[in-house]
Design a protein around this motif. Sequence first.
Motif, PDB file in Angstrom:
ATOM      1  N   MET A  63       0.853  -1.119  -0.149  1.00  9.29           N
ATOM      2  CA  MET A  63      -0.123  -0.102  -0.053  1.00  9.29           C
ATOM      3  C   MET A  63       0.662   1.109  -0.195  1.00  9.29           C
ATOM      4  SD  MET A  63      -2.724   1.485   2.970  1.00  9.29           S
ATOM      5  CE  MET A  63      -3.657  -0.196   2.838  1.00  9.29           C
ATOM      6  N   LEU A  64       0.592   2.155  -0.741  1.00  7.30           N
ATOM      7  CA  LEU A  64       1.193   3.384  -0.753  1.00  7.30           C
ATOM      8  C   LEU A  64       1.132   4.192   0.420  1.00  7.30           C
ATOM      9  CD1 LEU A  64      -0.014   4.912  -4.162  1.00  7.30           C
ATOM     10  CD2 LEU A  64       2.263   3.942  -3.646  1.00  7.30           C
ATOM     11  N   SER A  65       2.220   4.749   1.220  1.00  4.40           N
ATOM     12  CA  SER A  65       2.323   5.223   2.283  1.00  4.40           C
ATOM     13  C   SER A  65       1.438   6.644   2.323  1.00  4.40           C
ATOM     14  CB  SER A  65       3.762   5.806   2.629  1.00  4.40           C
ATOM     15  OG  SER A  65       4.172   6.974   1.783  1.00  4.40           O
ATOM     16  N   ARG A  66       0.906   7.555   1.269  1.00  8.56           N
ATOM     17  CA  ARG A  66       0.129   8.341   1.477  1.00  8.56           C
ATOM     18  C   ARG A  66      -1.293   7.867   1.779  1.00  8.56           C
ATOM     19  NH1 ARG A  66      -2.850   8.994  -3.157  1.00  8.56           N
ATOM     20  NH2 ARG A  66      -2.212   8.026  -4.846  1.00  8.56           N
ATOM     21  N   ILE A  67      -1.559   6.734   1.068  1.00  9.99           N
ATOM     22  CA  ILE A  67      -3.124   6.205   1.261  1.00  9.99           C
ATOM     23  C   ILE A  67      -3.083   5.666   2.940  1.00  9.99           C
ATOM     24  CG2 ILE A  67      -4.640   4.398   0.607  1.00  9.99           C
ATOM     25  CD1 ILE A  67      -4.052   6.631  -1.290  1.00  9.99           C
ATOM     26  N   ALA A  68      -1.971   5.034   3.284  1.00 12.04           N
ATOM     27  CA  ALA A  68      -2.101   4.475   4.760  1.00 12.04           C
ATOM     28  C   ALA A  68      -2.152   5.413   5.495  1.00 12.04           C
ATOM     29  CB  ALA A  68      -0.667   3.691   4.860  1.00 12.04           C
ATOM     30  N   GLU A  69      -1.284   6.810   5.418  1.00 12.92           N
ATOM     31  CA  GLU A  69      -1.659   7.835   6.279  1.00 12.92           C
ATOM     32  C   GLU A  69      -2.914   8.512   6.183  1.00 12.92           C
ATOM     33  OE1 GLU A  69       1.118  11.550   7.293  1.00 12.92           O
ATOM     34  OE2 GLU A  69       1.311  10.994   5.150  1.00 12.92           O
ATOM     35  N   ASP A 118      -8.305  -5.660   5.687  1.00 16.51           N
ATOM     36  CA  ASP A 118      -7.037  -5.764   5.275  1.00 16.51           C
ATOM     37  C   ASP A 118      -6.274  -4.518   5.954  1.00 16.51           C
ATOM     38  OD1 ASP A 118      -7.984  -3.675   3.828  1.00 16.51           O
ATOM     39  OD2 ASP A 118      -7.682  -4.528   1.964  1.00 16.51           O
ATOM     40  N   GLU A 119      -5.131  -4.545   4.936  1.00 17.92           N
ATOM     41  CA  GLU A 119      -4.293  -3.370   5.722  1.00 17.92           C
ATOM     42  C   GLU A 119      -4.966  -2.227   5.920  1.00 17.92           C
ATOM     43  OE1 GLU A 119      -0.482  -3.250   3.555  1.00 17.92           O
ATOM     44  OE2 GLU A 119       0.510  -4.813   4.867  1.00 17.92           O
ATOM     45  N   ALA A 126      -7.696   9.234  -0.412  1.00 15.43           N
ATOM     46  CA  ALA A 126      -7.847   7.853  -0.355  1.00 15.43           C
ATOM     47  C   ALA A 126      -9.189   7.192  -1.085  1.00 15.43           C
ATOM     48  CB  ALA A 126      -7.713   7.455   1.075  1.00 15.43           C
ATOM     49  N   ARG A 127      -9.828   7.984  -1.995  1.00 11.22           N
ATOM     50  CA  ARG A 127     -10.952   7.690  -2.614  1.00 11.22           C
ATOM     51  C   ARG A 127     -10.877   6.253  -2.983  1.00 11.22           C
ATOM     52  NH1 ARG A 127     -14.932   6.276  -3.232  1.00 11.22           N
ATOM     53  NH2 ARG A 127     -16.870   7.193  -4.152  1.00 11.22           N
ATOM     54  N   GLU A 128      -9.934   5.709  -3.589  1.00 14.50           N
ATOM     55  CA  GLU A 128      -9.863   4.568  -4.222  1.00 14.50           C
ATOM     56  C   GLU A 128      -9.902   3.420  -3.192  1.00 14.50           C
ATOM     57  OE1 GLU A 128      -5.647   6.153  -4.433  1.00 14.50           O
ATOM     58  OE2 GLU A 128      -7.640   6.879  -4.475  1.00 14.50           O
ATOM     59  N   ARG A 151       6.592   7.441  11.476  1.00 13.62           N
ATOM     60  CA  ARG A 151       7.988   7.442  10.967  1.00 13.62           C
ATOM     61  C   ARG A 151       8.156   6.053  10.418  1.00 13.62           C
ATOM     62  NH1 ARG A 151       9.023   9.280  16.241  1.00 13.62           N
ATOM     63  NH2 ARG A 151       9.674   7.061  16.827  1.00 13.62           N
ATOM     64  N   THR A 152       7.504   4.874  10.734  1.00 13.14           N
ATOM     65  CA  THR A 152       7.515   3.606  10.356  1.00 13.14           C
ATOM     66  C   THR A 152       6.708   3.652   8.948  1.00 13.14           C
ATOM     67  OG1 THR A 152       7.751   3.046  12.622  1.00 13.14           O
ATOM     68  CG2 THR A 152       7.475   1.144  10.719  1.00 13.14           C
ATOM     69  N   TYR A 153       5.767   4.194   9.017  1.00 12.01           N
ATOM     70  CA  TYR A 153       4.969   3.755   7.785  1.00 12.01           C
ATOM     71  C   TYR A 153       4.528   4.937   6.488  1.00 12.01           C
ATOM     72  CZ  TYR A 153       3.697  -0.202  10.357  1.00 12.01           C
ATOM     73  OH  TYR A 153       3.564  -1.844  11.061  1.00 12.01           O
ATOM     74  N   PHE A 154       4.752   6.027   7.130  1.00 12.83           N
ATOM     75  CA  PHE A 154       4.417   7.144   6.426  1.00 12.83           C
ATOM     76  C   PHE A 154       5.525   8.295   5.858  1.00 12.83           C
ATOM     77  CE2 PHE A 154       0.621   7.167   9.590  1.00 12.83           C
ATOM     78  CZ  PHE A 154       0.055   6.082   9.010  1.00 12.83           C
TER      79      PHE A 154
END
Length: 308
Positions: free
Chosen positions: A1-7, A148-149, A94-96, A292-295
């Motif tokens: 997953m892209l970090s920006r989507i996760a954030e 999921d994630e 994160a619309r998608e 720090r870890t994911y984004f």
Amino acid sequence: MLSRIAESLFWIGRYVERADGTARILDVHLERLNQMPLPQQRETSRQLLGVMGSRPEKDEIDLSDLLQELAYNRTSATSIAGALGAARENARRARETVSSSVWESLNTTWYGLTQHRKDVVGTYRFCHWVVERTAMVRGLSDTTMSHDESWQFLVLGRSLERADMTARMLSTHDVHAAGLSWVNMLRCAGAYESFLRTRRASFGDQQAAEFLLLDRLFPRSIVYALSDAEKCLTQLNPAYQRVGFINDASRIVGQARTFLEFHQTQDLMSELPEHMDRVQKACAKASDAVSRTYFSQADELSWVGEVS
């Protein structure tokens, strides 16, 4: 997953929970504030703003300033309106990934703020409307998104914010000169009926505080919220390590939870401010560690031409 989507998903969870928690806190304190003489009302309003992490520019704070800062200020992420706007903006990014139902619910809630201004419905009805709308968003995210994630990041943000907001709510107990009834405090967290079913007898402040801090089965208790955050972090990074912890966030959340669960005290009420401060700091540090870890985005490589 892209970090920006996760954030974005992480902050959707945090902002929706922040709007809900702030609405609950305002709701339970509003009637009492209205009954206070003006000098006491101003002092209590200032103290409440401090507990909620808001730093107003004015020296003289009254009830209208409190409501503007915590309910209607769309430019501040610490207010209800600002948090809902930030949640909608992150959902747009994160619309998608978010479901159509979640997006439509957040979008409808954002546009509904105009019809729920203070001069139209009053703050009391506004707070109840916010609690209903945020409950809808949470329910739709749990039932229309794959677990999921994407969903794990959303729930991680929700859990950290919920622990933080419950700690802030408990921190407001002694803001009023006469103290706030623990019955009202339990109702603020939606915990009154659940608490009565567990106690079935007379109770006092100590038992109510223990329930909101330590109950392992009530979703809004601090221990429950921290446990949920731990589960999400484990799901996001299930790698096994024999010694130590996988990341700082797991360590911080785990230490905060175990300290509360295993710390024995004869007088919880006297130590409550210290416990709440520790929980709030742990949530802030864990959020930073997750970022720090994911984004964190890696610095872009730049080519340097040969110096002639």
